[in-house]
Enzyme design. Structure first.
Site, PDB file in Angstrom:
ATOM      1  N   CYS A 138       0.783  -1.251  -0.077  1.00  0.00           N
ATOM      2  CA  CYS A 138      -0.110   0.031   0.017  1.00  0.00           C
ATOM      3  C   CYS A 138       0.799   1.287   0.048  1.00  0.00           C
ATOM      4  CB  CYS A 138      -0.846   0.059   1.188  1.00  0.00           C
ATOM      5  SG  CYS A 138      -0.029   0.391   2.800  1.00  0.00           S
TER       6      CYS A 138
ATOM      7  N   ALA B 290       2.977   1.811   3.067  1.00  0.00           N
ATOM      8  CA  ALA B 290       4.123   0.891   3.000  1.00  0.00           C
ATOM      9  C   ALA B 290       5.430   1.476   2.234  1.00  0.00           C
ATOM     10  CB  ALA B 290       3.982  -0.409   2.390  1.00  0.00           C
TER      11      ALA B 290
ATOM     12  N   ARG C 141      11.603  -5.175   6.850  1.00  0.00           N
ATOM     13  CA  ARG C 141      12.393  -5.086   5.576  1.00  0.00           C
ATOM     14  C   ARG C 141      13.733  -5.376   5.639  1.00  0.00           C
ATOM     15  NH1 ARG C 141      13.252   0.239   3.155  1.00  0.00           N
ATOM     16  NH2 ARG C 141      13.452   0.163   1.014  1.00  0.00           N
TER      17      ARG C 141
ATOM     18  N   HIS D  71       6.235   6.283  -2.276  1.00  0.00           N
ATOM     19  CA  HIS D  71       7.457   6.803  -2.690  1.00  0.00           C
ATOM     20  C   HIS D  71       7.453   8.339  -2.968  1.00  0.00           C
ATOM     21  CE1 HIS D  71       8.243   2.670  -4.289  1.00  0.00           C
ATOM     22  NE2 HIS D  71       8.399   2.626  -3.036  1.00  0.00           N
TER      23      HIS D  71
HETATM   24 FE1  CFM Z   1      13.233   0.266  -4.875  1.00  0.00          FE
HETATM   25 FE2  CFM Z   1      12.748  -1.813  -5.177  1.00  0.00          FE
HETATM   26 FE3  CFM Z   1      11.349  -0.264  -3.561  1.00  0.00          FE
HETATM   27 FE4  CFM Z   1      13.724  -1.083  -3.003  1.00  0.00          FE
HETATM   28 FE5  CFM Z   1      12.595  -3.029  -1.525  1.00  0.00          FE
HETATM   29 FE6  CFM Z   1      11.718  -3.696  -3.764  1.00  0.00          FE
HETATM   30 FE7  CFM Z   1      10.232  -2.419  -2.248  1.00  0.00          FE
HETATM   31 MO1  CFM Z   1      10.660  -4.914  -1.516  1.00  0.00          MO
HETATM   32  S1  CFM Z   1      14.636  -1.217  -4.897  1.00  0.00           S
HETATM   33  S2  CFM Z   1      12.710   0.862  -3.117  1.00  0.00           S
HETATM   34  S3  CFM Z   1      14.481  -1.904  -1.210  1.00  0.00           S
HETATM   35  S4  CFM Z   1      11.488  -0.631  -5.896  1.00  0.00           S
HETATM   36  S5  CFM Z   1      12.850  -4.606  -2.176  1.00  0.00           S
HETATM   37  S6  CFM Z   1      12.510  -4.042  -5.861  1.00  0.00           S
HETATM   38  S7  CFM Z   1       9.689  -3.934  -3.447  1.00  0.00           S
HETATM   39  S8  CFM Z   1      10.917  -2.705  -0.316  1.00  0.00           S
HETATM   40  S9  CFM Z   1       9.323  -0.385  -2.771  1.00  0.00           S
END
Ligand code: CFM
Length: 570
Positions: free
Chosen positions: A90, A93, A124, A223
């Site tokens: 989500c 997250a 994580r 993000h």
């Molecule tokens: Fe970038 Fe990722 Fe992500 Fe990531 Fe992660 Fe991820 Fe993630 Mo899991 S590199 S920040 S450290 S997009 S592994 S492939 S899914 S937490 S949001």
């Protein structure tokens, strides 16, 4: 009007399903066959009801270059089809767990019911290392207002204010971040007003993020919200000069399993000054000073591209796409940094570093590669690792038959050149796009246009990213937001030797007798970044693929007669 979708509508490729021995033999030295086998796309989707098949059809692409060298178009960053078991998370997250979470001295209070905070607490495996025992580190704590029914009915702002005061009295943090969960937006608590008031009352940075879980189609929206908040409330809030000849920031690296420690070691040995990482092993002070850097390195493009772009616009700091996953990718990234700074001594140090680290890497590859060459792997991870980890598999001579992201956007698949053609839908419009202009006092172009053009002509992606697909073999399958059903079909159809994904898939895959490596939290392993990390990864994959116990244990349905059921109508 056509109401039923015919099989032909979704057939895109005909071809062998399982890699033939010939195809395996045809593998070239990079591990990717010249003409890769095709996982049949139609077989993946054939069981879906028409509407769902039509929807999923646009997210599944056979990677075949157009005659002009461009990759095919894929649909991404769209709502998951209802009823499908997705791997996505989500918005909260993505904001709290991913971008803000790893900064050790921003005390983070989740305004919401207990579960959101608890399940985003250290799962994580993002590590941090305070420089001294007195330095604050709030990562081992889980802060939440623990909203309950009465707060939902009467409002939770009072409780949030009390929580901020209490946290301040106990911990005296340099900054507090407030993070919204779903009920906050639903009942209309004004967490931004609370942040403003508390910042005034306590005299520290307090900022809030409206990152309710439902704000976007996935964690990707979180993000963006976190990038905006850090850019407005943190970045550039301290202008003390930072010493160092080659000053950099590392964007989109989160120190999972200690990756950042390994990358930091390389930077130090190369003589680079890392001001801040966003946000693995980071502090708010580093982020405040980050505009002092002369180059931003973007590791995870998906989660931090907004920051890279905004810093470029406001301060004139160019960014280059790097990848420290894979020994060759690490060497290439270090060389690109050297080329950017155009300094003979730096280049020499970096070449020396690469040469000494590569010696051990080569020895391990020589030992392990013969045991893994030609093995098939499929990887489905977040928004950047499905691309980055292909480097390691290439080094091992393994063949990536299918890969995909959970929540990336088209630019992560096809490259940033498609950005102008991406249609902004209502879900994306929901997230604020900050208007950024050059800072009248601080904007300083680090390189002339000619210098940038020269770097580009040397193959260095300045302010650009080419995406995953152009690095993948012809005929491999690219799948966006894969469903559990599709993953099981891939297992059935192609019997990969290894699958990489996350905890939601892990046990399903293992029950099929196929080894599974988590690429989110690395299971209990890591680091996998840099040269040492690459060696760790080679050994781990060797153990998994060649020593898998899962193949020896028949699944329950292989030992007993399987029960079959059907719905009874009327
Ligand atoms: Fe970038 Fe990722 Fe992500 Fe990531 Fe992660 Fe991820 Fe993630 Mo899991 S590199 S920040 S450290 S997009 S592994 S492939 S899914 S937490 S949001």
């Amino acid at each position: 009007m056509k109401t039923e979708m015919s099989r032909e509508d979704i057939i895109v490729e005909e071809g062998p399903v399982v890699v033939s021995q010939e195809a395996e033999k045809a593998s070239n030295s990079s591990g990717v066959s010249e003409k890769s086998p095709v996982l049949q796309k139609d077989l993946l989707l054939e069981k879906y009801p028409t509407k769902v098949a039509r929807k999923r059809d646009r997210h599944v692409v056979v990677n075949r270059l157009h005659p002009d060298g461009t990759v095919p178009e894929i649909v991404a960053n769209e709502r998951t089809a209802p009823g499908i078991i997705t791997q996505r998370g989500c918005t909260y997250a993505g904001c709290k767990g991913v971008v803000i979470g790893p900064t050790r001295n921003i005390l983070q209070i989740t305004h919401g019911p207990i579960g959101c905070s608890f399940y985003s607490w250290l799962t994580r495996r993002n590590q941090t290392r305070p420089k001294s025992p007195d330095e604050p580190n709030f990562l081992p704590y889980c802060f939440t207002t623990n909203m309950e029914e009465k707060d939902i009915v009467f409002g939770g702002e009072k409780k949030l204010r009390a929580a901020v005061r209490e946290a301040y009295e106990i911990f005296h943090p340099p900054a507090i971040a407030l993070l919204a969960t779903c009920p906050v937006g639903l009942i209309g608590d004004d967490i931004h007003a609370v942040a403003r008031d508390m910042s005034e009352e306590l005299g520290i940075t307090v900022f809030a993020m409206s990152c309710e879980g439902y704000k976007g189609v996935s964690q990707s929206a979180g993000h963006h919200i976190a990038n905006n908040a850090l850019f407005v409330h943190v970045v550039g809030k301290d202008q003390q000069g930072v010493e160092g000849k080659f000053k950099i920031n590392l964007l989109g690296e989160y120190n999972i399993g200690g990756d950042a420690f390994e990358i930091e070691r390389l930077f130090e040995e190369a003589g680079l000054t890392l001001i801040s990482t966003f946000s693995g092993n980071s502090t708010i002070e580093g982020m405040r000073n980050s505009p002092a850097a002369d180059l931003n390195l973007v590791m995870c493009h998906r989660s931090l591209n907004y920051m890279a772009e905004m810093m470029e616009k406001k301060y004139g700091i160019p960014w280059i796409k790097v990848n420290f996953i894979g020994a060759h990718a690490t060497a290439k990234s270090l060389r690109h940094i050297a080329a950017y700074f155009a300094d003979a001594e730096l280049s020499e140090r970096i070449e020396h570093l690469i040469a000494s680290e590569m010696e051990l890497v080569k020895a391990v590859v020589n030992e392990i590669r013969p045991r893994l060459e030609g093995k098939k792997v499929a990887l489905f991870v977040g928004g950047s690792r499905a691309h980055h980890y292909q480097e390691l598999f290439k080094e091992l001579g393994m063949e990536v038959i299918a890969a995909g992201y959970e929540f990336a956007h088209r630019d992560d698949y096809e490259g940033r050149r498609v950005l102008p053609s991406i249609q902004v839908d209502a879900d994306s419009r929901n997230i604020e796009n900050l208007e950024v202009v050059p800072d009248p006092a601080l904007y300083r172009p680090r390189k002339s246009e000619e210098d940038l053009a020269r770097l580009r002509s040397n193959g260095i992606e300045v302010n650009d990213y080419r995406g995953m697909m152009s690095d993948m073999a012809e005929g491999s399958l690219v799948i966006d937001d894969i469903s559990h059903y599709e993953l099981e079909r891939i297992i059935e159809l192609a019997q990969p030797d290894l699958i990489c994904a996350g905890i939601k898939e892990k046990y399903v895959v293992q029950k099929h007798g196929i080894p599974m490596k988590q690429l989110h939290n690395y299971d209990y392993g890591g680091p996998y970044a840099g040269f040492t990390g690459a060696i760790n990864f080679y050994r781990e994959i060797d153990r998994l693929v060649n020593g898998s116990v899962w193949r020896l244990i028949p699944a329950p349905w292989e030992r007993q007669p399987e029960l079959h059921g059907a719905y009874v109508y009327g």
